[in-house]
Design a protein around this motif. Structure first.
Motif, PDB file in Angstrom:
ATOM      1  N   ASN A 445     -13.547  -7.811  26.604  1.00  0.00           N
ATOM      2  CA  ASN A 445     -12.800  -8.577  25.599  1.00  0.00           C
ATOM      3  C   ASN A 445     -13.721  -9.452  24.755  1.00  0.00           C
ATOM      4  O   ASN A 445     -14.925  -9.546  25.010  1.00  0.00           O
ATOM      5  CB  ASN A 445     -11.677  -9.393  26.251  1.00  0.00           C
ATOM      6  CG  ASN A 445     -12.182 -10.466  27.192  1.00  0.00           C
ATOM      7  OD1 ASN A 445     -13.154 -11.154  26.914  1.00  0.00           O
ATOM      8  ND2 ASN A 445     -11.496 -10.624  28.333  1.00  0.00           N
ATOM      9  N   ASN A 446     -13.165 -10.104  23.751  1.00  0.00           N
ATOM     10  CA  ASN A 446     -13.970 -10.859  22.791  1.00  0.00           C
ATOM     11  C   ASN A 446     -14.605 -12.114  23.368  1.00  0.00           C
ATOM     12  O   ASN A 446     -15.530 -12.677  22.776  1.00  0.00           O
ATOM     13  CB  ASN A 446     -13.135 -11.222  21.560  1.00  0.00           C
ATOM     14  CG  ASN A 446     -11.768 -11.778  21.900  1.00  0.00           C
ATOM     15  OD1 ASN A 446     -10.879 -11.025  22.286  1.00  0.00           O
ATOM     16  ND2 ASN A 446     -11.577 -13.079  21.752  1.00  0.00           N
ATOM     17  N   HIS A 447     -14.165 -12.575  24.530  1.00  0.00           N
ATOM     18  CA  HIS A 447     -14.704 -13.814  25.089  1.00  0.00           C
ATOM     19  C   HIS A 447     -16.170 -13.693  25.507  1.00  0.00           C
ATOM     20  O   HIS A 447     -16.849 -14.708  25.690  1.00  0.00           O
ATOM     21  CB  HIS A 447     -13.858 -14.262  26.277  1.00  0.00           C
ATOM     22  CG  HIS A 447     -12.431 -14.537  25.932  1.00  0.00           C
ATOM     23  ND1 HIS A 447     -12.057 -15.514  25.038  1.00  0.00           N
ATOM     24  CD2 HIS A 447     -11.277 -13.946  26.331  1.00  0.00           C
ATOM     25  CE1 HIS A 447     -10.733 -15.523  24.910  1.00  0.00           C
ATOM     26  NE2 HIS A 447     -10.245 -14.567  25.679  1.00  0.00           N
ATOM     27  N   SER A 448     -16.672 -12.474  25.668  1.00  0.00           N
ATOM     28  CA  SER A 448     -18.070 -12.295  26.071  1.00  0.00           C
ATOM     29  C   SER A 448     -18.953 -11.807  24.935  1.00  0.00           C
ATOM     30  O   SER A 448     -20.158 -11.604  25.130  1.00  0.00           O
ATOM     31  CB  SER A 448     -18.160 -11.292  27.227  1.00  0.00           C
ATOM     32  OG  SER A 448     -17.803  -9.986  26.795  1.00  0.00           O
ATOM     33  N   HIS A 449     -18.382 -11.615  23.746  1.00  0.00           N
ATOM     34  CA  HIS A 449     -19.139 -11.039  22.645  1.00  0.00           C
ATOM     35  C   HIS A 449     -19.560 -12.093  21.615  1.00  0.00           C
ATOM     36  O   HIS A 449     -19.039 -13.210  21.601  1.00  0.00           O
ATOM     37  CB  HIS A 449     -18.335  -9.922  21.971  1.00  0.00           C
ATOM     38  CG  HIS A 449     -18.220  -8.701  22.815  1.00  0.00           C
ATOM     39  ND1 HIS A 449     -17.132  -8.441  23.620  1.00  0.00           N
ATOM     40  CD2 HIS A 449     -19.062  -7.657  22.993  1.00  0.00           C
ATOM     41  CE1 HIS A 449     -17.319  -7.297  24.258  1.00  0.00           C
ATOM     42  NE2 HIS A 449     -18.476  -6.805  23.892  1.00  0.00           N
ATOM     43  N   ASN A 450     -20.465 -11.698  20.752  1.00  0.00           N
ATOM     44  CA  ASN A 450     -21.053 -12.619  19.772  1.00  0.00           C
ATOM     45  C   ASN A 450     -20.203 -12.661  18.513  1.00  0.00           C
ATOM     46  O   ASN A 450     -20.627 -12.221  17.438  1.00  0.00           O
ATOM     47  CB  ASN A 450     -22.476 -12.168  19.442  1.00  0.00           C
ATOM     48  CG  ASN A 450     -23.311 -11.991  20.689  1.00  0.00           C
ATOM     49  OD1 ASN A 450     -23.119 -12.692  21.678  1.00  0.00           O
ATOM     50  ND2 ASN A 450     -24.233 -11.050  20.660  1.00  0.00           N
ATOM     51  N   THR A 451     -19.028 -13.213  18.661  1.00  0.00           N
ATOM     52  CA  THR A 451     -18.064 -13.194  17.570  1.00  0.00           C
ATOM     53  C   THR A 451     -17.181 -14.441  17.626  1.00  0.00           C
ATOM     54  O   THR A 451     -17.436 -15.367  18.405  1.00  0.00           O
ATOM     55  CB  THR A 451     -17.216 -11.904  17.631  1.00  0.00           C
ATOM     56  OG1 THR A 451     -16.404 -11.811  16.467  1.00  0.00           O
ATOM     57  CG2 THR A 451     -16.363 -11.834  18.887  1.00  0.00           C
ATOM     58  N   LEU A 452     -16.162 -14.457  16.816  1.00  0.00           N
ATOM     59  CA  LEU A 452     -15.212 -15.561  16.792  1.00  0.00           C
ATOM     60  C   LEU A 452     -14.040 -15.290  17.727  1.00  0.00           C
ATOM     61  O   LEU A 452     -13.629 -14.142  17.916  1.00  0.00           O
ATOM     62  CB  LEU A 452     -14.679 -15.765  15.376  1.00  0.00           C
ATOM     63  CG  LEU A 452     -15.699 -16.001  14.266  1.00  0.00           C
ATOM     64  CD1 LEU A 452     -14.996 -16.089  12.919  1.00  0.00           C
ATOM     65  CD2 LEU A 452     -16.524 -17.257  14.537  1.00  0.00           C
ATOM     66  N   THR A 453     -13.511 -16.350  18.290  1.00  0.00           N
ATOM     67  CA  THR A 453     -12.274 -16.300  19.067  1.00  0.00           C
ATOM     68  C   THR A 453     -11.380 -17.418  18.546  1.00  0.00           C
ATOM     69  O   THR A 453     -11.838 -18.555  18.383  1.00  0.00           O
ATOM     70  CB  THR A 453     -12.539 -16.483  20.570  1.00  0.00           C
ATOM     71  OG1 THR A 453     -13.341 -15.395  21.038  1.00  0.00           O
ATOM     72  CG2 THR A 453     -11.239 -16.533  21.359  1.00  0.00           C
ATOM     73  N   VAL A 454     -10.128 -17.096  18.291  1.00  0.00           N
ATOM     74  CA  VAL A 454      -9.203 -18.069  17.696  1.00  0.00           C
ATOM     75  C   VAL A 454      -8.118 -18.423  18.707  1.00  0.00           C
ATOM     76  O   VAL A 454      -7.430 -17.543  19.237  1.00  0.00           O
ATOM     77  CB  VAL A 454      -8.567 -17.492  16.410  1.00  0.00           C
ATOM     78  CG1 VAL A 454      -7.620 -18.516  15.786  1.00  0.00           C
ATOM     79  CG2 VAL A 454      -9.657 -17.122  15.407  1.00  0.00           C
ATOM     80  N   ASN A 455      -7.986 -19.724  18.980  1.00  0.00           N
ATOM     81  CA  ASN A 455      -6.970 -20.237  19.915  1.00  0.00           C
ATOM     82  C   ASN A 455      -7.065 -19.583  21.288  1.00  0.00           C
ATOM     83  O   ASN A 455      -6.062 -19.473  22.002  1.00  0.00           O
ATOM     84  CB  ASN A 455      -5.566 -20.040  19.336  1.00  0.00           C
ATOM     85  CG  ASN A 455      -5.316 -20.897  18.111  1.00  0.00           C
ATOM     86  OD1 ASN A 455      -5.922 -21.958  17.947  1.00  0.00           O
ATOM     87  ND2 ASN A 455      -4.431 -20.445  17.229  1.00  0.00           N
ATOM     88  N   GLY A 456      -8.245 -19.143  21.667  1.00  0.00           N
ATOM     89  CA  GLY A 456      -8.447 -18.533  22.977  1.00  0.00           C
ATOM     90  C   GLY A 456      -7.810 -17.170  23.132  1.00  0.00           C
ATOM     91  O   GLY A 456      -7.768 -16.626  24.245  1.00  0.00           O
TER      92      GLY A 456
END
Length: 617
Positions: A445-456
């Motif tokens: 998922n996006n929590h481990s990648h070098n990107t943005l996360t919005v509102n968790g």
């Protein structure tokens, strides 16, 4: 035989493609697969004339000496898969049969025959997970074909019967052959393995074999469509190596026997895909391992096929380094002898670097690769990901990137987690829907990648980030992706651009327009470096004796922080030696925000006037 005839009828009735006719009179005596009789002489001549090729040959022979000391392979399942056994069988048989053809030594013949007979006596090759059957059939087909002139009649009977009963027969059964209609690597691998089996035992089952080969020529066009229009393969680094290599085995076999590949290599994007794969290796020597990708594959036989086909030895610049450093991976690279078949003795001096500094190919799962040059340990490399999580083996990684400067990977990807570890925990990781258990896995998922996360939140799985601008300007090599589809409705707009400026430093610029409610945006980057000297908007990264400055421009109240990469769930793999570095922004409804993250080595001056809005890129 009646049963076999019946399932052949079902096989034919359930196949949607127009039939491709082959001229069976062209199928000659054994050996007929990949390397014909007497073609060893070309390879022997190349070995005598070039140390690099002599070293590859020597490595294969030495590994065969090690294999000769091992007990015959046994049928061992791992979870629902026999795949590791099939792959080891392919490695042993391909290596040993090659060594016998090159040296004529009895010990290699006997050990190869032993392995062929051992797997032929397995109860089955696990048709419920058909990749296992495909790789095993390929292994046994090559061994049977290459050893055929010397095999006893008794061994021939046992081995050919196994190919027919454990390979071809289940492939004809609709219960097991859904891969024929697939659009991913399964189709490529399974069609190739079964076609090799059919070609190997053609004399035993001519009509059935003919139908299998003809259908495979048509079926394999489905996954080959994924290379169009410009060679960007949606499943990434490792699965490119897997699917494409098997695809080339199939094409190569057709060309050797029939004198044509029936137009397969000319499918849109296929010949261009070698540039895609070459550009996935950074100047740290590490791959851009987005999605379910593993580590460095080492010497890639497929690249020699492409270089020969296109008469373009610049495609081998990365392979040159592997040849020079003996990075053959003999314990895992089961297809390595194909490099000797396809290499055609090309010289190291002919493997020159390409002159491009930007690679991009339109595709369903898009990437861009930027570089200041091709020299390891010196030039800057950025692998930049757009795309979607909705394709096979994808992660929620739109906007993610990897960064190499001065031979060090500073921004990295964790890559894949082994499937059996997740399946054995009871997770359904092949459901690609938004609420799938797949997206609870930290690495995916996006929590481990070098990107943005919005509102968790997780990224929108069906969102697809497309490249909207790019430039090969050597003073400002850049690319911009529109990430908006993966953040709606929380963000009205989200665009990310990455640029290499003056071949000296790198900037990542984000421009955000918030939706109708306030949001918390997390900017994060995974790094294997040690994070030191954290201040409000800057930090120092240290790795392998090198340092890199990380700082944020355009945000007054930013405060850098780190997050742990320890596994959040019991089924998550450990991620030792990594840290997430970044910051969080609280943004009001309908607001706009733009900022840059800059990476620069000590002593280099950043021209702030070059940190422009994306509209001016």
């Amino acid at each position: 035989m009646k049963f076999l005839t019946l399932i052949v009828a079902l096989f034919t009735a359930n196949f949607a493609f127009a039939q491709q006719k082959i001229d069976v009179s062209k199928i000659k005596e054994h050996p007929r697969l990949l390397l014909l009789a007497e073609e060893e002489s070309r390879i022997k001549s190349e070995i005598k004339g070039d140390k690099a090729w002599a070293d590859v040959n020597y490595a294969i022979i030495q590994e065969c000496n090690a294999i000769a000391q091992l007990p015959a392979i046994e049928r061992k399942m791992i979870g629902r898969r026999l795949l590791q056994t099939s792959r080891e069988a392919l490695r042993r048989v391909f290596f040993l049969s090659y060594a016998w053809r090159m040296t004529g030594k009895e010990e290699y013949f006997k050990k190869c025959e032993e392995e062929l007979l051992a797997v032929s006596k397995f109860e089955d090759w696990n048709p419920d997970h058909f990749l296992d059957v495909a790789e095993m059939t390929l292994a046994v087909a090559i061994g049977y074909d290459w050893l055929h002139p010397k095999l006893s009649q008794g061994s021939k009977d046992i081995i050919s019967k196994a190919i027919i009963e454990k390979g071809l027969t289940p492939a004809l059964n609709p219960k097991h052959n859904g891969w024929q209609r697939g659009k991913n690597n399964w189709n490529q691998v399974c069609n190739t393995g079964i076609a090799f089996g059919a070609l190997a035992v053609f004399e035993k089952q001519p009509e059935i074999s003919k139908q299998i080969i003809e259908k495979a020529i048509q079926s394999i066009k489905l996954p080959m469509a994924a290379y169009g229009p410009e060679g960007n393969y949606m499943e990434g680094y490792s699965y490119w190596a897997y699917g494409t290599s098997f695809n080339l085995f199939f094409i190569s076999a057709l060309e050797k026997i029939f004198g044509t590949d029936f137009g397969l290599a000319n499918q849109p994007g296929f010949l261009q895909t070698a540039s895609f794969y070459q550009n996935l290796i950074g100047t740290s020597g590490t791959p851009f391992n987005y999605g379910d990708a593993g580590g460095n594959e080492g010497l890639q036989p497929a690249m020699f096929w492409f270089a020969d086909k296109l008469k373009d030895n610049s495609l081998l610049f990365i392979e040159k380094e592997y040849l020079k450093t003996s990075k053959y991976n003999v314990k895992t690279n089961r297809l390595l002898p194909a490099a000797m078949v396809w290499g055609k003795g090309v010289k190291l001096s002919e493997m020159v670097a390409q002159k491009t500094n930007l690679w991009f190919g339109k595709a369903e799962n898009e990437i861009a690769v930027l570089r200041s040059g091709w020299e390891n340990n010196r030039d800057i490399y950025v692998g930049f990901k757009g795309g979607t999580a909705s394709v096979g083996h994808a992660h929620m990684d739109a906007g993610s990137f990897v960064l190499d400067m001065h031979g060090v990977r500073w921004a990295s990807e964790l890559g894949m987690q082994q499937y059996n570890s997740l399946e054995s925990a009871g997770l359904n990781i092949w459901d690609m829907s938004q609420k799938s258990q797949r997206w609870q896995v930290f690495r995916l998922n996006n929590h481990s990648h070098n990107t943005l996360t919005v509102n968790g939140k997780l990224h929108e799985m069906v969102g697809n980030a497309k490249l909207i601008s790019k430039s090969e300007d050597v003073a400002n090599t850049r690319a911009v992706f529109d990430l908006s589809p993966v953040f709606q409705p929380d963000l009205q707009k989200a665009q990310r651009g990455i640029a290499i400026i003056d071949k000296t430093y790198v900037t990542v610029r984000d421009e955000i327009v918030v939706g109708n409610e306030a949001v918390v945006v997390r900017w994060a980057m995974l790094t294997p470096a040690k994070v030191e000297n954290i201040k409000t908007n800057e930090a120092t990264l240290t790795s392998k004796g090198k340092q890199l400055k990380f700082y944020v421009a355009g945000l007054e109240d930013v405060k850098l922080q780190t997050w742990s990469t320890d596994p959040p769930q019991s089924y998550d793999a450990p991620n030792p030696g990594t840290t997430l570095l970044g910051f969080e922004l609280k943004l009001p409804a309908n607001s706009k925000k733009a900022f840059n993250v800059v990476f620069v080595t000590d002593g280099k001056v950043v021209d702030q006037t070059k940190l422009k809005p994306l509209s001016n890129w």
